[in-house]
Every structure is written in C-alpha cells, then in structure tokens.
Motif scaffolding. Structure first.
Motif, PDB file in Angstrom:
ATOM      1  N   ALA A 150       0.891  -1.465   0.111  1.00 59.30           N
ATOM      2  CA  ALA A 150       0.076   0.169  -0.059  1.00 59.30           C
ATOM      3  C   ALA A 150       0.996   1.028   0.198  1.00 59.30           C
ATOM      4  N   VAL A 151       1.709   0.828  -0.595  1.00 55.98           N
ATOM      5  CA  VAL A 151       2.705   2.092  -0.521  1.00 55.98           C
ATOM      6  C   VAL A 151       2.290   2.837  -2.310  1.00 55.98           C
ATOM      7  N   ALA A 152       2.553   3.728  -2.465  1.00 53.11           N
ATOM      8  CA  ALA A 152       2.436   4.513  -3.382  1.00 53.11           C
ATOM      9  C   ALA A 152       3.702   4.046  -4.782  1.00 53.11           C
ATOM     10  N   PRO A 153       3.488   4.379  -5.660  1.00 51.40           N
ATOM     11  CA  PRO A 153       4.447   4.007  -6.850  1.00 51.40           C
ATOM     12  C   PRO A 153       5.908   5.455  -6.415  1.00 51.40           C
ATOM     13  N   HIS A 154       5.524   6.635  -6.757  1.00 42.68           N
ATOM     14  CA  HIS A 154       6.438   7.692  -6.516  1.00 42.68           C
ATOM     15  C   HIS A 154       7.077   7.216  -5.020  1.00 42.68           C
ATOM     16  N   ASP A 155       7.060   6.751  -3.602  1.00 42.73           N
ATOM     17  CA  ASP A 155       6.995   6.827  -2.231  1.00 42.73           C
ATOM     18  C   ASP A 155       8.018   5.301  -2.399  1.00 42.73           C
ATOM     19  N   ALA A 156       8.204   4.764  -3.213  1.00 47.49           N
ATOM     20  CA  ALA A 156       8.572   3.633  -3.673  1.00 47.49           C
ATOM     21  C   ALA A 156      10.438   4.154  -4.620  1.00 47.49           C
ATOM     22  N   VAL A 157      11.272   4.337  -3.918  1.00 47.07           N
ATOM     23  CA  VAL A 157      12.629   4.462  -4.446  1.00 47.07           C
ATOM     24  C   VAL A 157      13.866   3.695  -4.586  1.00 47.07           C
ATOM     25  N   MET A 158      14.492   3.692  -5.570  1.00 50.38           N
ATOM     26  CA  MET A 158      14.922   2.747  -6.255  1.00 50.38           C
ATOM     27  C   MET A 158      16.394   3.120  -5.977  1.00 50.38           C
ATOM     28  N   MET A 159      17.391   2.631  -4.795  1.00 50.04           N
ATOM     29  CA  MET A 159      19.063   3.029  -4.438  1.00 50.04           C
ATOM     30  C   MET A 159      19.518   1.544  -4.482  1.00 50.04           C
ATOM     31  N   LEU A 160      20.336   1.351  -5.407  1.00 46.72           N
ATOM     32  CA  LEU A 160      21.651   0.902  -6.522  1.00 46.72           C
ATOM     33  C   LEU A 160      23.114   0.673  -4.823  1.00 46.72           C
ATOM     34  N   ALA A 161      23.047   0.229  -4.868  1.00 50.38           N
ATOM     35  CA  ALA A 161      23.859  -0.061  -3.470  1.00 50.38           C
ATOM     36  C   ALA A 161      25.292  -1.034  -3.535  1.00 50.38           C
ATOM     37  N   GLY A 162      26.804  -0.745  -3.269  1.00 48.42           N
ATOM     38  CA  GLY A 162      27.403  -1.847  -3.293  1.00 48.42           C
ATOM     39  C   GLY A 162      28.582  -0.938  -2.301  1.00 48.42           C
TER      40      GLY A 162
END
Length: 338
Positions: A150-162
């Motif tokens: 139930a999270v809006a798509p614009h509030d799900a943030v992608m982070m790439l981490a290494g």
C-alpha cells in the motif's frame, strides 16, 4: 530468563525459472557458511531448484518445507524451498508457464515478508515481457511490492548499493528526452528525503551526507548550459538543507565518482538512469544490490536481469545474489535494533 526468540529466515523469490535465478540461489546457499549469510528460504519450485543444483554440479539436499520457521531449522544442512508449483528446468528457454511460477513465487514471498513470517524479501530476476503476457500489469517488481505494501509508486525509491558507492536515480526507466520535463523540485526533495530516512533506518547512518548531481554538463554553469540545475535542482537542495539534511549540489556529475569525491558523501542523488547506473556498474558490477527504499519491509534484489543467454552454461556468478541476501539481512537487523 526470557526464552531466545528464533531467528526467522529471509524470503528469496526464485525469479524466472529459465533465467539464472535458480542456479544462483543454489550457489548462494552452497556458499552461505563461507560468506556468513543469514538463513533464507527459496520461494519457488522444489523440482526446478533441485534440477538447477544438479545441472550446476552442486551437491545440495533440497528440502520442501511448509513454513519459514521449518526452513530456519534445516538451513544449516539443507536448502529449504517453499514449493509453489512444479515445472521443467529449461535454462535459456523462457515460456509462459515459467512466468506463472515466477509470479507465484514473487507473490508468496512478498506476502510472507509483509506479514512478518520472513524478515526480509530478496527478489530473483524476472522477465517483465513474459509476465506481461500472463496479465502482470506493473512496470516491474518494485511497483508490485510497493502496491502490495500500500505504498504509492512514487514513494518507493530505488537505490543501487555496493561496497564503493550508493546511488539513487530520481527518474528511472524513461527516455532521456523526457527527463528535463519530469524533474521537479518537489520530486527531487521528496525522493531524497525518503532515501536519507532509509539510510538512517536501514543502514544506521545517523546523519547521511547527500551529494546531488546536476543534469546538464558542468551542472548547467548558472544557466548557460540549461536552466534545470539552477531553477529546479538548486531549489530542491536548498529545501533539503532547510529541513536539516546535509545536502550539497547540484554538482557536475563528471567529477562526482572518483575515489576522493566518493569519500565525501554517503549517497549520490542522480537525475536519470544511466547517470546513476554507469558508475555503480563500473565500480561494483559483481556486488551491486538494488534496494527499494520507503517500504514497510526490507526488499533487495541482485542488480542484474534474468541473463537467459548464459543460464545453465555454468558461467553465471553468484556475487550479486550473495550481496543482496547479505544486505537484506543487515537491513533487517538494523530495523530490529532501532
């Protein structure tokens, strides 16, 4: 003395059975002791996982279990699988039946984690085009998991981490020509706020240092090479600083990713897909992890696709899958101790 609370496993969805997901899951379990991985359970097809182990030449006792708790009990000596259906293992030959298994795996793994039966979710690679053929109407797994939570798509943030870098792209899978029109001060500020909050909650960084990239060459040179840096990005940085975040920018992207520059920040906020993904894949190609920020659950994924072209050839490497499992466990630990 209070009884010791049992440690629940992580949930690893199988991904498309014709891709590298099944063999990499088996390889991760085979290396779990040497790489200090927390217990996990594969949500997928017992038959396919067992076939992938044989095909890859890995001696593993693959056990069908009924629950995550049972999986934690056997993990040290057997690879636990919660079975969602059977199928043939045909690496490199995707079909609709395999896509249906991948979707069933993703759905159950998400629900188990959302309801607290597993500590975190790691999603194996899928083929979006194949899922679309069977009625999957989300752009990708990130949006599917966000909707389930139930999270809006614009509030799900992608982070790439290494090991060397963390990056957050503000815009993701859109044409480069659309980026200037999609960037807004509010979008940049809100997604950076979500990223900074997650770095504290999930990574234990009390006061994240944030570097914000410009979108134009030389960060626009005060409007001489485009107005977005001056009129859109700079106000977002000012808004973040006024809210108490340690943010700087807009910075010229071509000088942000050498070693000395990376030492000055905890996350780089980038304006478009390749601006973020090129440096992380140069620096951490085999260890990059896709982390979804802003969710009530921990979700990670290896930063690669199904790789149908090499599935079953014995050349796929498990580094990113191992890194995604490890990071999911670390983030779950951090949340549990906050």
């Amino acid at each position: 003395m209070e009884p010791v609370k049992p440690v629940l496993p992580l949930a690893l969805s199988m991904g498309d059975p014709a891709g590298v997901g099944p063999e990499l899951a088996v390889m991760a379990w085979a290396q779990a002791r040497d790489t200090a991985l927390p217990p996990f359970v594969i949500i997928g097809s017992h038959a396919i996982i067992a076939a992938a182990a044989r095909h890859r030449g890995i001696t593993a006792r693959v056990v069908a279990v009924e629950s995550p708790a049972q999986a934690a009990d056997v993990f040290a000596t057997a690879l636990p699988v919660i079975d969602v259906g059977t199928g043939n293992y045909t690496p490199g030959q995707p079909d609709d039946a395999g896509a249906a298994l991948a979707l069933a795996s993703l759905t159950l793994a998400t629900e188990l984690t959302r309801h607290g039966a597993t500590r975190a979710l790691i999603t194996g690679p899928i083929a979006k085009s194949r899922l679309a053929r069977i009625g999957f109407n989300h752009p990708g797994q990130t949006e599917f998991v966000a909707a389930a939570c139930a999270v809006a798509p614009h509030d799900a943030v992608m982070m790439l981490a290494g090991p060397h870098l963390r990056v957050v792209p503000i815009t993701v899978h859109v044409p480069l020509s659309d980026v200037p029109h999609l960037l807004t001060t509010s979008l940049i500020a809100s997604r950076t706020d979500i990223a900074a909050t997650a770095l504290t909650r999930d990574f234990g960084i009390a006061a994240p240092r944030i570097a914000v990239a410009g979108v134009n060459p030389h960060a626009g040179e005060d409007g001489r090479m485009g107005h977005e840096d001056r009129d859109v990005i700079a106000p977002a940085v000012a808004r973040l600083r006024a809210a108490g975040f340690a943010a700087v920018g807009p910075l010229p992207a071509d000088t942000m990713f050498h070693a000395a520059a990376r030492a000055t920040y905890d996350v780089a906020i980038c304006m478009y897909h390749d601006q973020a993904l090129i440096p992380i894949k140069v620096l951490d190609f085999d260890d990059g992890v896709n982390v979804t920020l802003g969710l009530p659950i921990v979700r990670t994924s290896p930063d690669h696709g199904t790789a149908f072209g090499i599935a079953g050839t014995g050349t796929a490497r498990a580094g990113a899958t191992i890194a995604a499992i490890r990071m999911a466990g670390q983030c779950a630990d951090q949340r549990e101790h906050v």
